[in-house]
Design a protein around this motif. Structure first.
Motif, PDB file in Angstrom:
ATOM      1  N   ARG A  96       0.846  -1.192   0.000  1.00 12.55           N
ATOM      2  CA  ARG A  96       0.000   0.000   0.000  1.00 12.55           C
ATOM      3  C   ARG A  96       0.884   1.245   0.000  1.00 12.55           C
ATOM      4  NH1 ARG A  96      -4.178   1.025   4.890  1.00 12.55           N
ATOM      5  NH2 ARG A  96      -4.836  -1.082   4.236  1.00 12.55           N
ATOM      6  N   ARG A 116      -9.159   5.371  -0.058  1.00 12.09           N
ATOM      7  CA  ARG A 116      -9.654   4.015  -0.294  1.00 12.09           C
ATOM      8  C   ARG A 116     -10.537   4.078  -1.532  1.00 12.09           C
ATOM      9  NH1 ARG A 116     -12.124   3.216   4.145  1.00 12.09           N
ATOM     10  NH2 ARG A 116     -10.475   2.056   5.231  1.00 12.09           N
ATOM     11  N   GLU A 149      -6.748  -0.780  -4.655  1.00 18.99           N
ATOM     12  CA  GLU A 149      -7.635  -0.589  -3.501  1.00 18.99           C
ATOM     13  C   GLU A 149      -7.382   0.742  -2.803  1.00 18.99           C
ATOM     14  OE1 GLU A 149      -8.843  -4.768  -1.578  1.00 18.99           O
ATOM     15  OE2 GLU A 149      -6.674  -4.403  -1.541  1.00 18.99           O
ATOM     16  N   TYR A 150      -6.131   1.212  -2.862  1.00 21.63           N
ATOM     17  CA  TYR A 150      -5.773   2.492  -2.247  1.00 21.63           C
ATOM     18  C   TYR A 150      -4.915   3.282  -3.232  1.00 21.63           C
ATOM     19  CZ  TYR A 150      -7.306   0.528   2.203  1.00 21.63           C
ATOM     20  OH  TYR A 150      -8.058  -0.034   3.207  1.00 21.63           O
TER      21      TYR A 150
END
Length: 345
Positions: free
Chosen positions: A45, A56, A126-127
């Protein structure tokens, strides 16, 4: 930190998994090529730098520009995106989601806020880390998928219609490719400016374009708009189905033609068409104005206001899950999208 993915992010190791590094799902591109070069993967991440927010991602959209960046053609584009391989290992720009953290100096967005905007470090994940100045609040009645469909296409349409063409009430505006991502926004924005809008699209999209506000809709398969008697004050050509000289025939003597397209060759792409347009403008009262759309927070705020009041709405062709991003780009590359293609997470 490099603007590229760090090695551990592109190729996560067992050590990364056991030292507390937080992982996420993402689409990774290690080389230029067709959609098959996109690989669902697990990467580290990202950590927001100064001035950035960590978002997010709830949805991200893809568009023709992203397709050309993926393929690395025209080659001249690699000067900006990486000569031998993509400098940014995660593709995608436009996104919508929730702010989960902010770095030092960020005051324009706060954790927990629902936002949409554009990333410079990859949105198909996702991020994503996003400069705070690239984010604005998502209107409450707009879904996360709809919001993700707005930024690049919406800003391009707004800048073309309002800033480049200076569309005024009562002007006759022709939008070629009226059902596409930019075209669908351009029809609505020109309508909001009280212009008389004609849209050109395929037969299956006639009702859609009319519902967006076009007074007249032309099916390009049955009618060649360049052979008609109508003359237009502004033409936004998103398709490049006809040479510039042919499209100019239906432009008023002092009208504005914006060629927002141009595939060209493998090396220089649309540069030849752009140069031709510039030269024709020098010797004609008609204005041919190719332009480069720029991301501007104030323009995204303007679009957010138009969305909140219902003056414009995104058109979504299809949605895909993150793991099917390659299929989404393949669909975009076919060139017949109806509005926008969105990846949902």
């Amino acid at each position: 930190m490099s603007t590229e993915l760090e090695p551990a992010a592109n190729h996560p190791t067992p050590e990364a998994r056991t030292t507390g590094t937080t992982m996420m799902r993402a689409v990774v591109q290690r080389r230029y090529g067709p959609p098959s070069v996109l690989e669902p993967s697990t990467v580290a991440r990202p950590v927001p730098r100064r001035g950035e927010a960590l978002v997010r991602v709830g949805a991200a959209s893809v568009h023709p520009g992203g397709y050309f960046v993926m393929t690395g053609e025209p080659y001249v584009a690699r000067l900006a995106f990486g000569l031998r391989r993509p400098r940014q290992g995660i593709p995608g720009m436009d996104l919508a989601g929730e702010v989960v953290a902010v770095s030092e100096g960020v005051t324009s967005v706060t954790p927990g806020e629902q936002v949409f905007g554009w990333s410079t470090r990859g949105a198909l994940a996702e991020y994503a880390c996003v400069p705070a100045g690239h984010l604005v609040p998502r209107p409450p009645d707009l879904s996360v998928a709809e919001a993700a469909a707005v930024p690049t296409s919406g800003m391009t349409a707004l800048q073309a219609v309002r800033d480049v063409a200076h569309v005024r009430p009562g002007q006759r505006v022709l939008v070629i490719g009226a059902s596409g991502g930019v075209g669908s926004f351009a029809v609505q924005i020109a309508t909001a400016l009280d212009a008389q809008v004609t849209g050109v699209c395929s037969a299956r999209n006639v009702d859609l374009v009319r519902s967006l506000g076009a007074e007249h809709v032309v099916d390009y398969a049955s009618t060649d708009v360049t052979l008609g008697e109508e003359r237009y004050d502004v033409i936004l050509d998103n398709v490049e189905a006809q040479p510039l000289a042919t499209v100019r025939r239906i432009l008023t003597p002092t009208g504005t033609l914006i060629p927002n397209s141009g595939h060209g060759g493998r090396w220089l792409g649309p540069i030849g068409r752009i140069l031709t347009a510039r030269m024709l403008s020098v010797v004609s009262r008609q204005q041919l104005k190719p332009f480069l759309s720029l991301g501007k927070r104030k323009d995204l705020l303007t679009l957010a206001g138009l969305l909140a009041t219902g003056q414009i709405r995104p058109v979504i062709d299809r949605t895909y899950p993150l793991d099917d991003a390659a299929e989404a780009l393949r669909h975009v590359g076919a060139g017949h999208t109806r509005g926008k293609v969105v990846i949902t997470l």
